[in-house]
Design an enzyme around this catalytic site. Structure first.
Site: not given
Ligand code: GLA
Length: 752
Positions: A204, A371-372, A448, A481-483, A485, A531, A553
């Site tokens: 990461w 974003d989030d 997370r 933006k499809w994340d 994590n 993402c 990131d």
């Molecule tokens: C990940 C993404 C970031 C952001 C966060 C939001 O880490 O890579 O760009 O969108 O999540 O929680």
């Protein structure tokens, strides 16, 4: 002999020669054993009535002879798709478990077919053709001697690119079920070991660093067992000659069009034969193939270059941006975006969002991405995933209002989702505890604070589709933006029988692909950026569904030099998500000038990820200039040919450039990480120009011939004072410096 456009078949000797203007790939069917013997892959060779001269197996001990086979054991034969247990003791390309519990297969050549073009793969991403004359496909069918199982090997050769794609397909025409315990996409036995293995590794915030080590006898493999390709190893390897540079000599690239667990392995045996294999990671994999079913493996894209790494990368860029990326956005300039993540994290409200959007729109940004933190009650990362309803505390007038306001500002509106995840405080979890990936009764890890939804279960995918569809039908969303994590740890699905648990990882990623497909079929205009905690799923599979991918990131300009340089080994510049963020940088605390941040982000999709309202006047002016500059060169950046000139892994100075297809213009990025007092002069020798064209250099008023720029180079000195204007960074007696140079042909070219 049957001559197909790109594939020549010697019917009598059963030799297949796949060839275009730059490469050749040759294999044959062995007379006695009906196995496929690999004969050659590399730079084009002349077609020959017989390729027997390529056979190398004289003088080997004839022990372990397979009944009815050629003179030697299969250990001494270079093969196309080797099995285990029939006298080859290296790793096999596949393993089938038979009802008796054994793994002994014997597939024999049956027949072949040749098609114009390239068939698609059901449920899996793949490269494609637009017209049938762009490529030719050979399918070779083999049949197991112990069952009614068939193995079909697909080879597609592109007409205009040094590219061959390969994959394997298993078909069960038996009345019994069989277990595929290993099913690689391809295997290739190269007759030497005189190679360096290149791959992209990281973690990461430090994705895609280039690693290069000489091959030696034994096995070396890179892989993922996390349920996604992951940031540790990218699904790509290359075998380069020890002397191969960016500019010259041979390299063979292998890239897997897949986003799940993978393995790429090179096994060098005692005879210096290098067996390259790539495909789904066999670790924890087992697929029950029922009567009448087929199993498709993902495709491997093999690229050959005899002009160094740059040519290999350019081939991947060309193929991936034109024949892997699809849809509305493939050939369109992408919007310059601003993302609120590093500006606000979870703390925002409607006013703050609209304030950032308004300011950005005035400075020339095209797209605002929320974003989030916009859904459920998500004030931290410990809840609400899976509850995709707007948080009215933060956005009391709903998403629709935000979207309308932003559109009224003349901007597009984008939204963040993490569809594959769930938090325990949601109804989705409470109502469907069996929808998360875990082994009931055993510990389940979180990452997370979140859990992974079982995307192998269609009901789960349907639920997420419905939730997302509801938003997309009510709110005008132009970008998603499809994340993703976290990774799969305790892999188990309550939805699968115990003898099918080995299918979970693959079924999971098929579920992810199916959700992308459904959304994109209904909303073809939406631009997707994938993402995974930064670049944790930056792979060709994702590129098929999202023309751009968030690279890391880590937005620090210096770190990004390495990350973007490494990423460019395989992936087109138009796919590399890159933003200007604030200083001190949130990941490494470094203070780099805004010009340098912009000059690095320019070689990507370009955008901002900071609180633009907090910039001072001077910085805002710079933002305006940066955006104008990016938009002016956007087409060149999106469609041009990229050259890496100076590596951040080897030097303090870094250089790269993009040349337009007709060589009439180019954009060059030069970066100096640390200032060096009284340093030697730096000359950056350009590439890919027309030697006889006379280019004007911006900034400045100089004209130089392409030959001169390539052979003498551009001079970057510490005391440069003459060329200061908008394209130059700050005074270069400082750390983290950069320059963008644009050159353009204004005619007046050289002719004898
Ligand atoms: C990940 C993404 C970031 C952001 C966060 C939001 O880490 O890579 O760009 O969108 O999540 O929680």
């Amino acid at each position: 002999m049957i001559k197909h456009k790109l594939i020549k078949v010697n019917e009598e000797q059963k030799e297949f020669h796949l060839t275009n203007k730059s490469i050749s790939y040759v294999f044959k069917v062995l007379n006695n054993s009906k196995q496929l013997e690999h004969l050659y892959y590399g730079k084009k060779i002349n077609h020959s009535e017989s390729f027997d001269y390529l056979i190398e197996r004289e003088g080997r001990p004839a022990n372990n002879l397979y009944e009815g086979s050629e003179t030697s054991s299969f250990e001494h034969i270079k093969q196309e798709f080797p099995s285990f247990g029939t006298t080859d003791f290296r790793d096999p390309a596949f393993q089938i478990k038979y009802p008796k519990g054994d793994h002994i297969s014997h597939f024999e050549y049956q027949d072949y077919e040749i098609y114009d073009g390239k068939p698609t793969i059901e449920d899996l991403p793949s490269t494609y053709t637009e017209t049938d004359d762009e490529a030719t496909t050979l399918c070779v069918r083999l049949k197991d001697q112990y069952s009614e199982l068939y193995l079909i090997l697909y080879y597609t050769i592109y007409r205009d690119l040094p590219v061959i794609t390969r994959r394997s397909v298993f078909k069960n025409e038996d009345e019994e079920s069989y277990f595929l315990d290993k099913a690689m996409s391809m295997s290739l036995d190269l007759p030497e070991k005189d190679f360096d293995l290149l791959h992209l590794n990281g973690a990461w915030a430090r994705e895609n660093h280039i690693s290069r080590t000489p091959l030696s006898i034994g096995k070396k493999s890179i892989s993922s067992a996390r349920g996604a390709t992951g940031p540790v190893h990218n699904p790509f390897i290359a075998l380069a000659r020890p002397e191969t540079t960016e500019k010259s000599e041979e390299v063979y690239g292998f890239s897997l069009v897949y986003s799940g667990n993978f393995e790429a392995q090179v096994e060098v045996n005692t005879y210096n034969v290098s067996r390259v294999m790539m495909g789904i990671n066999p670790f924890n994999f087992s697929w029950k193939l029922e009567p009448g079913e087929i199993f498709n493996t993902p495709e491997v894209v093999m690229v050959y270059s005899n002009n160094g790494l740059n040519q290999m990368s350019q081939t991947y860029h060309d193929l991936y941006r034109n024949r892997l990326v699809r849809g509305t956005w493939r050939d369109k300039d992408r919007p310059v975006l601003i993302n609120n993540w590093e500006a606000t994290y979870f703390e925002f409200d409607e006013d703050k969002i609209l304030e950032i959007a308004r300011e950005s729109s005035e400075l020339g940004v095209d797209l605002f991405v929320l974003d989030d933190g916009w859904f459920g009650t998500r004030d931290t990362d410990n809840g609400s995933l899976g509850n995709w309803t707007v948080d009215k505390r933060k956005l009391p007038n709903g998403l629709r209002k935000v979207s309308e306001e932003i559109h009224n500002m003349g901007m597009l509106f984008g939204l963040w989702f993490e569809p594959e995840m769930v938090s325990k405080d949601t109804d989705l979890y409470k109502n469907h505890k069996d929808w998360i990936i875990n082994v009931p009764g055993k510990n389940v890890s979180h990452g997370r604070n979140q859990y992974i939804l079982d995307f192998s279960n269609k009901e789960v995918v349907d639920n997420l589709y419905q939730q997302m569809d509801k938003i997309l039908t009510h709110v005008k969303i132009d970008y998603i933006k499809w994340d993703m994590n976290r990774y799969i740890s305790e892999a188990y699905s309550v939805n699968l029988e115990s003898d099918r648990q080995g299918e979970l990882y693959h079924r999971y990623i098929l579920g992810v692909y199916s959700l992308f497909e459904r959304l994109q079929t209904k909303y073809p205009e939406i631009l997707f950026e994938s993402c995974a905690g930064g670049g944790g799923r930056f792979d060709p599979g994702m590129l098929y569904y999202s023309p751009q991918i968030w690279t890391s990131d880590d937005t620090d300009a210096v770190e990004r030099l390495k990350i973007q340089y490494g990423t460019s080994l395989v992936y087109p510049i138009s796919s590399i998500g890159s933003h200007v963020s604030t200083v001190p940088n949130h990941q490494v605390g470094r203070n780099t000038p805004i010009n340098t941040r912009g000059d690095v982000a320019t070689f990507g999709t370009f955008g901002y990820e900071l609180d633009i309202t907090k910039l001072n006047k001077e910085e805002k002016n710079k933002v305006v200039k940066q955006i104008k500059m990016f938009k002016k060169h956007q087409k060149l950046i999106r469609t041009g040919t990229f050259y890496r000139l100076k590596s951040p892994f080897e030097s303090n100075e870094v250089g790269w450039m993009i040349v337009s297809p007709n060589k009439s213009e180019a954009l060059i990025g030069f970066y100096q990480v640390l200032a060096r007092p009284n340093a030697p002069y730096e000359r950056l020798k350009l590439q890919g120009l027309d030697p006889n064209k006379r280019y004007k250099i911006f900034p400045g008023s100089e004209y130089r011939y392409g030959s001169d720029l390539q052979n003498v180079g551009l001079l970057f000195s510490q005391n440069e004072t003459t060329r200061k204007d908008e394209y130059w960074s700050q005074n270069n007696k400082s750390d983290f410096n950069s320059r963008l140079i644009y050159i353009k042909d204004f005619g007046d070219n050289f002719s004898d």
